[in-house]
Motif scaffolding. Structure first.
Motif, short mmCIF file in Angstrom:
data_model
loop_
_atom_site.label_atom_id
_atom_site.label_comp_id
_atom_site.label_asym_id
_atom_site.label_seq_id
_atom_site.Cartn_x
_atom_site.Cartn_y
_atom_site.Cartn_z
N THR A 174 -6.74 4.41 -3.40
CA THR A 174 -6.22 5.17 -4.54
C THR A 174 -4.94 4.60 -5.13
N CYS A 175 -4.20 3.77 -4.38
CA CYS A 175 -2.90 3.32 -4.92
C CYS A 175 -3.02 2.02 -5.70
N GLY A 207 -4.80 2.58 2.58
CA GLY A 207 -6.14 2.00 2.61
C GLY A 207 -7.22 2.94 2.12
N CYS A 257 -3.02 -2.93 -3.04
CA CYS A 257 -3.34 -3.86 -1.94
C CYS A 257 -4.08 -5.10 -2.43
N SER A 310 0.85 -1.19 0.00
CA SER A 310 0.00 0.00 0.00
C SER A 310 0.88 1.24 0.00
N CYS A 325 -8.40 -3.12 0.59
CA CYS A 325 -8.96 -2.00 1.35
C CYS A 325 -10.37 -1.65 0.91
FE1 FES Z 1 -4.18 1.65 -1.63
FE2 FES Z 1 -5.96 -0.26 -1.17
S1 FES Z 1 -4.35 0.36 0.09
S2 FES Z 1 -5.77 1.01 -2.88
#
Ligand code: FES
Length: 640
Positions: free
Chosen positions: A39-40, A36, A43, A32, A75
Motif C-alpha cells: 500500500t505504501c 510489505g 519498496c 517501506s 513486496c
Molecule cells: Fe509498501 Fe511494498 S512495502 S508497497
C-alpha cells in the motif's frame, strides 16, 4: 541482490518469497512504511535479470518507462527462479540501534505517527471525515477499524482538525487530538516457562525505556511444559486458570515498565510476544494437550492476528500482538526470535545457536539452510536435581578452578557457598577432569594429595567436597553427562545432516540466561559445545528477548523473521535411528573419542538417555548402590 553501490549478496530462498522478504532476510533495508502490504508504494527495486512480469500493483504505482527498465514493487514481486535486483538507497536515513548479538538494526518500526492539519468540512468540501483523513495520508492506504471511525468524529472537532494518525503497519489504530508524534512505545515480551521478561521500547529512539522480569505465574502447575499440560488431564478448568495466571504476570510486568518509563498504557501501540509453543498456546487459551503426545502437532505454525488484549497486556485497545512463527512443537517462536537476533541466517558460513534450558533448542546453518531440533536437557543446568544444586543466586558456586591442588570457588555475592548452580556444575566437572579426579567416563578416581582428601561419600554415591557440606556427587556428574550428551547429540546430528564437521562451525552462539555465565573453556572441555577455538564462541544472553525487540523496531527485520520459517527444517530427533549411538558417544566427558568401558555404572543408552521429544523433568537416575558404604566424610583410599 545488492544495495546500490554496495556489495552484491546472494540468498537461496523458497520459490515465491517476495523480493522484499528476500532482501530483508539478508539484512538489506528496503524503503517501506506499510511493512510489505503493497500500500505504501515505496519498496521500489530494479530487477536486472530473471524477468519478473509487472503485477497490477506495479502497473498502478510505476510509470511505463520505469516498468520497462525493470522497476518493480519488491513486496509484490515473487522470486520464482534466479533473480538479480538492485535495492536503491533509503530515501530517509533511519536511526540505527544496537540489538541482538551485536547487530545494528535500522529503526523502521511499524508504528508510525502522522500529524495532520485537516481542512474542516464546508459546503464546498463535503468529504466524509474518514476520506478527509485518508486523503491527507497520501502515501498509505490503511485498514480502518470501526472503533477509529467512532473516535474520529469527536476528536477531529475537539482539536480543530489538528490530529495525529497512529498507524501500525497497514492498520490505522487511532486518531489522537493534537500533535502526539513524539510519543510512541511498544512492549517486547519473552514468555518463558520459568521467567517472563518484558521490555518497554521507545520507538522514536529505538532504545529500551525499562525492563522487568518475573517468575511465570503458572509455576505452581509445574516447572516444565509437560507438567503444565498434564494439569489439563486432571482438570479441564485448568486451561482458564493457567491462562489467567500468565495474563496476571504479563499485566504486572507491563504495569511495572510503563510506570517506570512514565508511559500511559494506551501509548503502547504494539506488543511482540515470543515463547515456546506451549506457553504461547496457553496464553492464548488454546488447549496444548496434543503437544505432549506423538506426533506432537501444534495448533498453527503461524497464528492468526492477535492483539495485546488477547495476552491480557494492558496497552492501546487496538494494539496488535506480533507473533513470530513456530517451526515445530518444541522449537517455538522464541527460537525463531533467537535466530533473528543472532543473525544466523545472514551469512553463508555455518553457525550453531544453542539456547540452553530444560528444553534446549538447537539451530545449525546459514543463509543457505537452517536445521533445528529440540534436546531434552533436564533441569541440571538450572541447579535442579543436583544434590547440592541451587539457582544462580547469592550463595551459589558459579565458578570452580583447581590451582596447584587447591580448590578455588567463585560464589555469587561473595559469601559462604550454599550450593552449586549450573555454571558451577560445569566448571567443577571440567576442573576435576583436568585434575584427574574424574576420568573421561565421568567416574571418580582415587588420587593422592589434597584433592584425594576431598573425596568422600554422600549416602551411596561417591562425592567430592567443594566446600564443607557442598558436595559434587557421582549422581550429579551423571546428570550433567546426560544433559550434555543430549545437547551434543542434537548438534552432532544437525551438523551431520548439514554435511559438516562440528569443528567447521564458524561460530557457536550460546543463548539463554544460563549460557551467559558458563565458562567457554569448561563447556568445551566437557563437550557441551563443539571443539572450536574460544574466539568462535559467542554469548548471546537472552536472544529470544532481543528478537522480540527487533521485530518491533524494524519492519524489514520482522519480514525476515516471518520469512525465516520457510528456511527452517525441523528435525525430530526421536525418529532418528542413529540417535542412541550418537548419544552414547557423547556421554564421555572427554571430547577425544574413547572406547566405552564395560562398567555397570556407565549409563546405558536406553536406560539413561532422556527421551527425545516432550518429557516431564525426570527424577535423577541413581548409580548402582555399593554395599555398606559409609556416609561422608570418608577416609581417602577406601575401595569403591
Ligand atoms: Fe509498501 Fe511494498 S512495502 S508497497
Amino acid at each position: 541482490m545488492s544495495s546500490e553501490g554496495g556489495k552484491p549478496k546472494r540468498a537461496k530462498v523458497p520459490a515465491g518469497t517476495t523480493l522484499f522478504h528476500a532482501a530483508s532476510w539478508l539484512g538489506i533495508a528496503v524503503d517501506s512504511s506499510c511493512g510489505g502490504h503493497g500500500t505504501c508504494r515505496k519498496c521500489r527495486v530494479q530487477v536486472v535479470s530473471g524477468a519478473a512480469a509487472p503485477s497490477d500493483a506495479d502497473g498502478a504505482a510505476l510509470r511505463e518507462d520505469a516498468l520497462a527498465a525493470g522497476w518493480r514493487l519488491a513486496c509484490r514481486t515473487p522470486a520464482l527462479g534466479d533473480v538479480a535486483f538492485v535495492v536503491p538507497p533509503l530515501r530517509t536515513r533511519p536511526k540505527a540501534a544496537l540489538a541482538g548479538v551485536g547487530r545494528r538494526i535500522l529503526v523502521q518500526p511499524a508504528v508510525q505517527k502522522r500529524y495532520l492539519e485537516l481542512e474542516p468540512p464546508s459546503l464546498e468540501d463535503q468529504r466524509a471525515d474518514l476520506d478527509r483523513l485518508l486523503d491527507a495520508l497520501d502515501d498509505v492506504q490503511p485498514r480502518v477499524p470501526l472503533a477509529v471511525v467512532r473516535r474520529l468524529r469527536g476528536r477531529a472537532r475537539a482539536s480543530d482538525w489538528r490530529v495525529t494518525a497512529v498507524l501500525c503497519d497497514d492498520l490505522l489504530i487511532d486518531v489522537e487530538e493534537g500533535d502526539t508524534t513524539a510519543r510512541r512505545f511498544a512492549l517486547a515480551v519473552d514468555l518463558g516457562t520459568t521467567t517472563v521478561v518484558a521490555t518497554l521500547l521507545d520507538l522514536g529512539t529505538g532504545q529500551p525505556v525499562a525492563t522487568a522480569s518475573a517468575l511465570n505465574g503458572q509455576a505452581p502447575y509445574g516447572a516444565d511444559v509437560i507438567s503444565r499440560i498434564s494439569a489439563l488431564d486432571d482438570d479441564r478448568t485448568a486451561l482458564a486458570a493457567l491462562r489467567r495466571r500468565v495474563h496476571e504476570t504479563l499485566a504486572q510486568l507491563a504495569g511495572e515498565v510503563t510506570a517506570e518509563g512514565g508511559v500511559a498504557s494506551r501509548e503502547v501501540y504494539e506488543v511482540s510476544v515470543v515463547g515456546n509453543v506451549t506457553m504461547v498456546e496457553l496464553a492464548l487459551g488454546i488447549d496444548p494437550t496434543p503437544l505432549s503426545r506423538a506426533p506432537f502437532p501444534i495448533a498453527a505454525r503461524r497464528l492468526p492476528e492477535a492483539r495485546a488484549a488477547d495476552f491480557g497486556i494492558p496497552a492501546h485497545p487496538q494494539a496488535p500482538a506480533i507473533l513470530l512463527p513456530a517451526p515445530g512443537a518444541y522449537v517455538g517462536s522464541d527460537t525463531v526470535a533467537g535466530a533473528l537476533a543472532s543473525g544466523i541466517a545472514l551469512g553463508a558460513e555455518p553457525r550453531l545457536l544453542i539456547d540452553i534450558g530444560t528444553n534446549t533448542e538447537i539451530v545449525v546453518g546459514s543463509s543457505r539452510r537452517l536445521l533445528a531440533c529440540a534436546a531434552p536437557a533436564g533441569p541440571a543446568f538450572e541447579g535442579s536435581h543436583v544434590t547440592f544444586g541451587m539457582r544462580a543466586t547469592d550463595g551459589a558456586i558459579e565458578g570452580v578452578r583447581i590451582v596447584g591442588g587447591e580448590v578455588r570457588l567463585d560464589v555469587i555475592g561473595g559469601g559462604t557457598p550454599a550450593g552449586l548452580c549450573g555454571s558451577g556444575l560445569i566448571d567443577a566437572v571440567a576442573a576435576l577432569l583436568d585434575a584427574g579426579v574424574l576420568d573421561a567416563h565421568g567416574r571418580f578416581v582415587d588420587v593422592d594429595g589434597p584433592l584425594g582428601e576431598r573425596l568422600t561419600w554422600h549416602g551411596a554415591a561417591r562425592a567430592f567436597s567443594l566446600h564443607n557440606h557442598v558436595l559434587l556427587t557421582q549422581l550429579d556428574v551423571r546428570q550433567l553427562q546426560l544433559a550434555k550428551a543430549s545437547i551434543a547429540a542434537g548438534w552432532s546430528v544437525l551438523c551431520a545432516d548439514l554435511g559438516i564437521e562440528p569443528a567447521q562451525l564458524t561460530s557457536v552462539i550460546l543463548a539463554g540466561s544460563f549460557g551467559t555465565y558458563v565458562s567457554t573453556r569448561s563447556a568445551r572441555r566437557i563437550g557441551l559445545v563443539p571443539p572450536v577455538p574460544d574466539d568462535r564462541i559467542v554469548f548471546a544472553g537472552n536472544a529470544a528477548s532481543e528478537g522480540a525487540k527487533i521485530v518491533l523496531l524494524s519492519l524489514p527485520e520482522r519480514a525476515a523473521g516471518q520469512a525465516i520459517l520457510a528456511a527452517f527444517e525441523y528435525v525430530e530427533l526421536s525418529t532418528r535411528p542413529e540417535l542412541d549411538e550418537v548419544f552414547l558417544a557423547q556421554l564421555d566427558l572427554d571430547r577425544r573419542p574413547r572406547p566405552l568401558p564395560d562398567r555397570t555404572d556407565t549409563p546405558a543408552p536406553h536406560a539413561g538417555r532422556p527421551p527425545f521429544g516432550p518429557r516431564r523433568t525426570a527424577a535423577p537416575e541413581l548409580p548402582p548402590k555399593p554395599p555398606n558404604r559409609p556416609s561422608c566424610p570418608r577416609i581417602k583410599g577406601d575401595p569403591h
